[in-house]
Write a protein that holds these residues in place. Structure first.
Motif, PDB file in Angstrom:
ATOM      1  N   GLY A  69      -1.356 -84.944  82.209  1.00  0.00           N
ATOM      2  CA  GLY A  69      -0.620 -84.163  81.231  1.00  0.00           C
ATOM      3  C   GLY A  69      -1.564 -83.347  80.366  1.00  0.00           C
ATOM      4  N   ILE A 127       3.191 -82.912  75.535  1.00  0.00           N
ATOM      5  CA  ILE A 127       2.695 -82.372  76.792  1.00  0.00           C
ATOM      6  C   ILE A 127       3.202 -80.942  76.980  1.00  0.00           C
ATOM      7  N   GLU A 128       2.276 -80.019  77.280  1.00  0.00           N
ATOM      8  CA  GLU A 128       2.663 -78.643  77.584  1.00  0.00           C
ATOM      9  C   GLU A 128       3.030 -78.475  79.053  1.00  0.00           C
ATOM     10  N   SER A 129       2.257 -79.125  79.928  1.00  0.00           N
ATOM     11  CA  SER A 129       2.524 -79.032  81.366  1.00  0.00           C
ATOM     12  C   SER A 129       1.888 -80.215  82.080  1.00  0.00           C
ATOM     13  N   ASN A 131       6.820 -79.751  81.398  1.00  0.00           N
ATOM     14  CA  ASN A 131       6.500 -81.000  80.709  1.00  0.00           C
ATOM     15  C   ASN A 131       7.569 -82.083  80.884  1.00  0.00           C
TER      16      ASN A 131
END
Length: 279
Positions: A188, A165-167, A159
């Motif tokens: 995101g 955002i996780e990833s 992130n």
């Protein structure tokens, strides 16, 4: 464009592919012949995995996309079935985690006419996220003329310190010659939905000019929480009678965006430096 013609599915000169693909549309039909006039033998839904065996020589235009039909095989219960599927129904590529599947799908190609009556192609691409039951969690579209882009890449990233955002799911399209841009698109994943982030591009012609954009995210050197920076570098060879002249006129700019966990908002652009540099 190689990525259109199964390059990411293992395209080879003898049309043997032998690679796993995934259905990228809500529903599509398998037929007994490589054509929409072929008999319907089955239907496949979003997220279904198939083995793409061979690329046929039969092409068909659907949704503005001219693509080949492929011979596939897949499991239906304990039975292995075979048939033909139009390649455009499969995702360009996909990435899996323990709980999710991220994929990129070419939805359609629109013809666009400009003010001078010249036509161009608008590629409508979608990033999709499915859960382990192949339920669509979210989908976001981008639109770009990538006619000259030959290669596709995808990456599932961290992130980078972006709030909420996780990833990041990044996809890119690039050409195989000087003067053809590379486009990077960022999405995101919040854990519930996809957010579209600013895109970046790069293009160059060796010894003549270059243009590049690079992000600085919050947890990277020079980054700051709540902000995204885009550093833009341009270089142009000045006019000279000296063929050995290796100087470039360079400008470096920095764009600043705020990030509130939902969207990036452009706030300013400032010049960092300008002058002649040696190549």
């Amino acid at each position: 464009m190689y990525w259109l013609y199964a390059k990411n599915l293992g395209y080879s000169d003898d049309n043997h592919i032998g690679k796993e693909g995934i259905v990228g549309v809500k529903n599509c039909y398998v037929r007994d012949l490589p054509s929409t006039s072929g008999k319907l033998v089955d239907s496949l839904q979003l997220g279904k995995k198939v083995m793409v065996n061979t690329l046929t020589t039969t092409m068909q235009k659907i949704k503005g996309i001219s693509m080949n039909w492929v011979e596939i095989q897949y499991k239906s219960g304990n039975v292995t079935k075979k048939g033909y599927l139009w390649l455009g129904f499969l995702a360009i590529d996909f990435k899996e985690t323990e709980a999710l599947t991220f994929m990129t799908v070419l939805e359609r190609i629109n013809a666009r006419k400009d003010e001078e009556d010249a036509f161009s192609s608008e590629f409508v691409l979608a990033a999709k996220v499915l859960d382990k039951s192949n339920v669509l969690l979210d989908s976001k579209e981008i639109r770009k003329n990538i006619t000259e882009s030959y290669y596709y890449r995808q990456e599932l990233m961290g992130n980078f310190g972006l709030q909420n955002i996780e990833s990041l799911y990044r996809i890119s399209f690039t050409g195989e010659a000087c003067g053809i841009p590379t486009y990077f698109f960022y999405f995101g994943w919040t854990g519930k939905k996809l957010l579209v982030l600013p895109e970046k591009t790069a293009v160059s012609d060796a010894g003549v000019y270059y243009y590049s954009e690079n992000f600085i995210f919050p947890n990277e050197p020079g980054g700051k929480p709540g902000y995204i920076y885009k550093v833009i570098e341009t270089g142009t060879q000045p006019e000279s009678d000296n063929e050995d002249d290796s100087e470039m006129e360079e400008e470096v700019w920095k764009e600043t965006y705020t990030w509130d966990g939902e969207k990036a908002t452009f706030i300013k652009k400032n010049l960092l430096r300008k002058g002649l540099i040696k190549q």
